[in-house]
Write an enzyme that holds these catalytic residues in place. Structure first.
Site, PDB file in Angstrom:
ATOM      1  N   ASN A 182       2.285   3.967  -3.460  1.00  0.00           N
ATOM      2  CA  ASN A 182       1.015   3.325  -3.811  1.00  0.00           C
ATOM      3  C   ASN A 182       0.521   3.677  -5.206  1.00  0.00           C
ATOM      4  O   ASN A 182      -0.257   2.946  -5.790  1.00  0.00           O
ATOM      5  CB  ASN A 182      -0.064   3.682  -2.784  1.00  0.00           C
ATOM      6  N   CYS A 203      -8.956  11.233  -4.197  1.00  0.00           N
ATOM      7  CA  CYS A 203      -9.071  10.761  -2.821  1.00  0.00           C
ATOM      8  C   CYS A 203     -10.513  10.393  -2.553  1.00  0.00           C
ATOM      9  O   CYS A 203     -10.841   9.610  -1.703  1.00  0.00           O
ATOM     10  CB  CYS A 203      -8.689  11.850  -1.838  1.00  0.00           C
ATOM     11  N   GLY A 254      -3.811  -5.032   6.700  1.00  0.00           N
ATOM     12  CA  GLY A 254      -4.258  -6.357   6.266  1.00  0.00           C
ATOM     13  C   GLY A 254      -4.853  -6.397   4.867  1.00  0.00           C
ATOM     14  O   GLY A 254      -4.634  -7.339   4.102  1.00  0.00           O
ATOM     15  N   THR A 274     -11.619  -2.977  22.670  1.00  0.00           N
ATOM     16  CA  THR A 274     -11.723  -4.441  22.624  1.00  0.00           C
ATOM     17  C   THR A 274     -11.002  -4.990  21.400  1.00  0.00           C
ATOM     18  O   THR A 274     -11.142  -4.452  20.293  1.00  0.00           O
ATOM     19  CB  THR A 274     -13.210  -4.855  22.594  1.00  0.00           C
TER      20      THR A 274
HETATM   21  C1  LIG Z   1       1.110   3.582   1.044  1.00  0.00           C
HETATM   22  C2  LIG Z   1      -0.165   3.605   1.823  1.00  0.00           C
HETATM   23  N1  LIG Z   1      -0.160   4.108   3.074  1.00  0.00           N
HETATM   24  C3  LIG Z   1      -1.266   4.129   3.823  1.00  0.00           C
HETATM   25  C4  LIG Z   1      -2.464   3.661   3.353  1.00  0.00           C
HETATM   26  C5  LIG Z   1      -3.695   3.688   4.230  1.00  0.00           C
HETATM   27  O1  LIG Z   1      -3.972   2.376   4.636  1.00  0.00           O
HETATM   28  P1  LIG Z   1      -5.344   1.934   5.343  1.00  0.00           P
HETATM   29  O2  LIG Z   1      -6.327   1.807   4.250  1.00  0.00           O
HETATM   30  O3  LIG Z   1      -5.018   0.625   5.985  1.00  0.00           O
HETATM   31  O4  LIG Z   1      -5.673   2.955   6.347  1.00  0.00           O
HETATM   32  C6  LIG Z   1      -2.528   3.136   2.055  1.00  0.00           C
HETATM   33  C7  LIG Z   1      -3.811   2.670   1.490  1.00  0.00           C
HETATM   34  O5  LIG Z   1      -4.303   3.180   0.517  1.00  0.00           O
HETATM   35  C8  LIG Z   1      -1.338   3.097   1.273  1.00  0.00           C
HETATM   36  O6  LIG Z   1      -1.346   2.602   0.038  1.00  0.00           O
END
Ligand SMILES: Cc1ncc(COP(=O)(O)O)c(C=O)c1O
Length: 378
Positions: A153, A324, A202, A239
């Site tokens: 990411n 973070c 999503g 739900t």
């Molecule tokens: C590689 C990766 N894993 C996990 C996540 C966490 O995703 P979510 O925001 O859907 O919990 C992210 C989001 O920043 C991500 O980029």
């Protein structure tokens, strides 16, 4: 409306596609039944959920019954990791992962360490890639799980998932892959890549926030994290969030038909961005181009203080992928694992693009950056 703010932080989250929103609204206003109810309203919602499940499955080549809807990737990761170890005591207590994983994986692994699991954190090279040889050498008799993300990411670096899947399959170790940043950017196929569990979310694919999915092969046993009304075969009670599930399905359907078109557009934008950056400053791209997805560009700029830049130029949303929590400024664990000390110091920027990014957005960033760098040198 944030009309003036140029958004170049799509790796953090994306704008919802209007076609996704239109379908979701129907399930707030018209078909708002509880999918677990045994009447027509309920059935309408249930059918919509199953239609969505099919669309999601078609994107990653699995069976719809191998999917569990969650609130996002973080929950899917927690379910996959904690749910797996709790249900597979007999398979050993050693886990292999990578130093550059998302915090959702790393923090869950830290938690598992407190419960007696031994975790090996693989190093990456200067391009952010693991060594398959090191992976093989790290496997022990009691290794029960390999956890490696598809696309990083912060850097967009793509791990050799197909080779990793082969190793895991050959050694009969369950392989979990966080594909949150890969979906929509690469063709992901859980069968040909020998992936046993995989997650995505999503909100990274122009779909809604608060919804994600965990794929798990039928043969993988999991213990639920959330107990209650037995939805999702008892693996995720609560739900059904029908509008969000419908939105996720629609986002996947759109990706399936338009991914090539948007990939081409983003590749061109990436080239334009690099061309324009070259006009204003020296910079180093983190990792080789051919090892990354073009949606994410992470660069080191000499003399840039990226925290000050991000704070000051509020008209362009970019990231340094390190905080973070915006209150805490900490060095990126990903960049730290890839570069040597002295090669970077809070001077990297993550610029991320999607189908809604325009040249105008990029121009705004390069203009702000040029102003900022010039004012520092003045
Ligand atoms: C590689 C990766 N894993 C996990 C996540 C966490 O995703 P979510 O925001 O859907 O919990 C992210 C989001 O920043 C991500 O980029």
């Amino acid at each position: 409306m944030n009309k003036k703010i140029k958004y170049l932080d799509t790796a953090a989250t994306t704008k919802v596609d209007e076609r996704v929103l239109d379908e979701m609204l129907l399930y707030y206003h018209n078909f708002y039944g509880n999918a677990s109810s045994n009447h027509k309203f309920g059935n309408q919602s249930k059918q919509a959920i199953e239609k969505s499940r099919l669309k999601v499955s078609e994107l990653i080549n699995c069976s719809p019954s191998e999917l569990i809807f969650t609130s996002g990737s973080t929950e899917a990761i927690n379910l996959a990791l904690k749910g797996f170890v709790e249900s597979n005591d007999d398979k050993g207590n050693h886990i292999i992962t990578v130093k550059t994983e998302h915090k959702a994986v790393l923090s869950t692994c830290e938690y598992l360490e407190t419960k007696g699991y031994e975790i090996t954190y693989l190093d990456v090279d200067e391009n952010g890639i693991i060594s398959i040889e090191e992976l093989r050498n790290s496997v022990k008799d009691n290794t029960c799980l390999i956890i490696i993300m598809y696309v990083n990411n912060e850097t967009g670096v793509i791990q050799p998932i197909n080779e990793i899947g082969k190793v895991a399959n050959e050694l009969n170790i369950t392989f979990f892959c966080d594909a949150t940043q890969a979906i929509g950017k690469l063709s992901v196929d859980v069968v040909s890549d020998n992936i046993d569990m995989l997650c995505f979310s999503g909100h990274k694919i122009n779909g809604p926030k608060g919804i994600g999915v965990l794929f798990k092969k039928h043969s993988v046993k999991l213990m639920p994290l959330i107990h209650g009304g037995n939805q999702e075969e008892g693996l995720r009670s609560g739900t059904y969030n029908t509008p969000a599930i419908v939105g996720l399905g629609k986002a996947c359907e759109i990706l399936k038909s338009e991914m090539e078109e948007s990939k081409n557009k983003i590749l061109k934008l990436n080239q334009y961005l690099i061309h324009e950056l070259n006009k204003i400053t020296d910079f180093k791209e983190i990792s080789k181009k051919q090892l990354r997805v073009p949606h994410i560009l992470n660069i080191v700029i000499p003399n840039l203080n990226s925290n000050i830049f991000i704070d000051k130029f509020i008209s362009t949303a970019v990231s340094n992928g390190s905080a973070c929590n915006s209150e805490i400024i900490e060095e990126s664990h990903v960049i730290k694992s890839m570069l040597k000390k002295g090669e970077f110091e809070n001077n990297y920027l993550r610029i991320s693009l999607d189908k809604y990014t325009s040249k105008d957005d990029i121009d705004s960033l390069t203009k702000s950056l040029a102003n900022h760098l010039n004012s520092r040198y003045a």
